[in-house]
Design a protein around this motif. Structure first.
Motif, PDB file in Angstrom:
ATOM      1  N   TRP A  40       0.838  -1.203   0.000  1.00 60.25           N
ATOM      2  CA  TRP A  40       0.000   0.000   0.000  1.00 60.25           C
ATOM      3  C   TRP A  40       0.873   1.252   0.000  1.00 60.25           C
ATOM      4  N   ALA A  41       1.906   1.230   0.827  1.00 60.62           N
ATOM      5  CA  ALA A  41       2.797   2.389   0.933  1.00 60.62           C
ATOM      6  C   ALA A  41       3.486   2.668  -0.404  1.00 60.62           C
ATOM      7  N   LEU A  42       3.977   1.625  -1.050  1.00 60.16           N
ATOM      8  CA  LEU A  42       4.649   1.810  -2.333  1.00 60.16           C
ATOM      9  C   LEU A  42       3.680   2.375  -3.365  1.00 60.16           C
ATOM     10  N   ALA A  43       2.489   1.826  -3.441  1.00 61.95           N
ATOM     11  CA  ALA A  43       1.495   2.313  -4.404  1.00 61.95           C
ATOM     12  C   ALA A  43       1.154   3.780  -4.160  1.00 61.95           C
ATOM     13  N   LEU A  44       1.018   4.143  -2.907  1.00 63.26           N
ATOM     14  CA  LEU A  44       0.684   5.517  -2.551  1.00 63.26           C
ATOM     15  C   LEU A  44       1.798   6.478  -2.963  1.00 63.26           C
ATOM     16  N   SER A  45       3.036   6.094  -2.726  1.00 64.26           N
ATOM     17  CA  SER A  45       4.152   6.964  -3.087  1.00 64.26           C
ATOM     18  C   SER A  45       4.326   7.049  -4.603  1.00 64.26           C
ATOM     19  N   LEU A  46       4.187   5.927  -5.291  1.00 63.60           N
ATOM     20  CA  LEU A  46       4.335   5.949  -6.756  1.00 63.60           C
ATOM     21  C   LEU A  46       3.240   6.781  -7.412  1.00 63.60           C
ATOM     22  N   LYS A  47       2.087   6.873  -6.766  1.00 65.12           N
ATOM     23  CA  LYS A  47       0.979   7.687  -7.290  1.00 65.12           C
ATOM     24  C   LYS A  47       1.337   9.172  -7.291  1.00 65.12           C
ATOM     25  N   ASP A  48       2.148   9.592  -6.338  1.00 63.55           N
ATOM     26  CA  ASP A  48       2.571  10.988  -6.211  1.00 63.55           C
ATOM     27  C   ASP A  48       3.646  11.278  -7.264  1.00 63.55           C
ATOM     28  N   PRO A  49       3.393  12.208  -8.181  1.00 65.39           N
ATOM     29  CA  PRO A  49       4.362  12.456  -9.253  1.00 65.39           C
ATOM     30  C   PRO A  49       5.637  13.176  -8.809  1.00 65.39           C
ATOM     31  N   SER A  50       5.649  13.735  -7.607  1.00 66.25           N
ATOM     32  CA  SER A  50       6.846  14.441  -7.153  1.00 66.25           C
ATOM     33  C   SER A  50       7.949  13.447  -6.791  1.00 66.25           C
ATOM     34  N   THR A  51       9.170  13.948  -6.807  1.00 67.87           N
ATOM     35  CA  THR A  51      10.320  13.129  -6.443  1.00 67.87           C
ATOM     36  C   THR A  51      10.476  13.144  -4.923  1.00 67.87           C
ATOM     37  N   PRO A  52      10.684  11.987  -4.305  1.00 66.81           N
ATOM     38  CA  PRO A  52      10.894  11.977  -2.849  1.00 66.81           C
ATOM     39  C   PRO A  52      12.089  12.841  -2.466  1.00 66.81           C
ATOM     40  N   LEU A  53      11.949  13.579  -1.371  1.00 67.36           N
ATOM     41  CA  LEU A  53      13.011  14.469  -0.927  1.00 67.36           C
ATOM     42  C   LEU A  53      14.193  13.717  -0.344  1.00 67.36           C
ATOM     43  N   VAL A  54      13.923  12.643   0.380  1.00 68.41           N
ATOM     44  CA  VAL A  54      14.995  11.873   1.008  1.00 68.41           C
ATOM     45  C   VAL A  54      15.583  10.908  -0.008  1.00 68.41           C
ATOM     46  N   LYS A  55      16.883  10.977  -0.161  1.00 71.21           N
ATOM     47  CA  LYS A  55      17.549  10.110  -1.133  1.00 71.21           C
ATOM     48  C   LYS A  55      18.312   8.968  -0.480  1.00 71.21           C
ATOM     49  N   GLU A  56      18.777   9.173   0.744  1.00 67.47           N
ATOM     50  CA  GLU A  56      19.546   8.149   1.447  1.00 67.47           C
ATOM     51  C   GLU A  56      18.783   7.714   2.691  1.00 67.47           C
ATOM     52  N   ILE A  57      18.525   6.425   2.795  1.00 68.12           N
ATOM     53  CA  ILE A  57      17.774   5.883   3.920  1.00 68.12           C
ATOM     54  C   ILE A  57      18.598   4.773   4.547  1.00 68.12           C
ATOM     55  N   VAL A  58      18.740   4.830   5.854  1.00 64.78           N
ATOM     56  CA  VAL A  58      19.464   3.798   6.584  1.00 64.78           C
ATOM     57  C   VAL A  58      18.471   2.705   6.953  1.00 64.78           C
ATOM     58  N   THR A  59      18.648   1.545   6.368  1.00 65.07           N
ATOM     59  CA  THR A  59      17.734   0.426   6.620  1.00 65.07           C
ATOM     60  C   THR A  59      18.281  -0.380   7.800  1.00 65.07           C
ATOM     61  N   ASP A  60      18.034   0.140   8.999  1.00 67.82           N
ATOM     62  CA  ASP A  60      18.659  -0.390  10.207  1.00 67.82           C
ATOM     63  C   ASP A  60      17.722  -1.177  11.127  1.00 67.82           C
ATOM     64  N   SER A  61      16.504  -1.435  10.699  1.00 72.09           N
ATOM     65  CA  SER A  61      15.592  -2.192  11.573  1.00 72.09           C
ATOM     66  C   SER A  61      15.773  -3.689  11.335  1.00 72.09           C
ATOM     67  N   ASN A  62      15.066  -4.473  12.134  1.00 74.23           N
ATOM     68  CA  ASN A  62      15.121  -5.921  11.943  1.00 74.23           C
ATOM     69  C   ASN A  62      14.005  -6.416  11.020  1.00 74.23           C
ATOM     70  N   VAL A  63      13.315  -5.489  10.347  1.00 76.65           N
ATOM     71  CA  VAL A  63      12.272  -5.891   9.399  1.00 76.65           C
ATOM     72  C   VAL A  63      12.909  -6.065   8.032  1.00 76.65           C
ATOM     73  N   GLU A  64      12.865  -7.286   7.565  1.00 77.80           N
ATOM     74  CA  GLU A  64      13.420  -7.622   6.258  1.00 77.80           C
ATOM     75  C   GLU A  64      12.535  -8.697   5.651  1.00 77.80           C
TER      76      GLU A  64
END
Length: 126
Positions: free
Chosen positions: A34-58
């Motif tokens: 759902w989150a991916l679909a919602l973001s892809l629907k928005d035509p603007s470019t995401p402001l954050v370019k670097e994300i630290v994937t540091d959680s245990n969710v994989e």
């Protein structure tokens, strides 16, 4: 960076924990779709370019996409092209990460998205 495994940041995990509780949707992968679909629907470019994937969710790409892996891959490649990026494996993986996290932010930032009806309305509304 690759598409084999999808990882989340700790803030994204925390937001998803809240969303799981409020929506009753128990699986990470469903909320992430759902989150991916919602973001892809928005035509603007995401402001954050670097994300630290540091959680245990994989989760594996297959778990994330289910039987629609080809569709999600095509959407991500199309978004790369629309944003002026070459749809290389690295760019597609980066696009997934930034859009997934932006979408999680959108989901957690709007009260109306705390219900399944609100989630559906946010993605399918014009």
């Amino acid at each position: 960076m690759s598409l084999e495994n999808v990882r989340l940041s700790q803030p994204a995990k925390d937001r998803l924990v809240w969303l799981k509780r409020t929506t009753g949707i128990a699986q990470w992968n469903v909320l992430c779709r759902w989150a991916l679909a919602l973001s892809l629907k928005d035509p603007s470019t995401p402001l954050v370019k670097e994300i630290v994937t540091d959680s245990n969710v994989e989760m594996s790409w297959k778990t994330f996409t289910g039987q629609h892996g080809d569709v999600y891959l095509a959407l991500l490649k199309q978004r790369c092209v629309a944003d002026g990026e070459e749809p290389t494996d690295e760019n597609v993986a980066k696009t997934l990460t930034v859009h997934l996290h932006r979408g999680i932010g959108y989901l957690g930032g709007h009260k109306e998205m705390a219900t399944i009806e609100g989630l559906v309305g946010s993605v399918v509304a014009p």
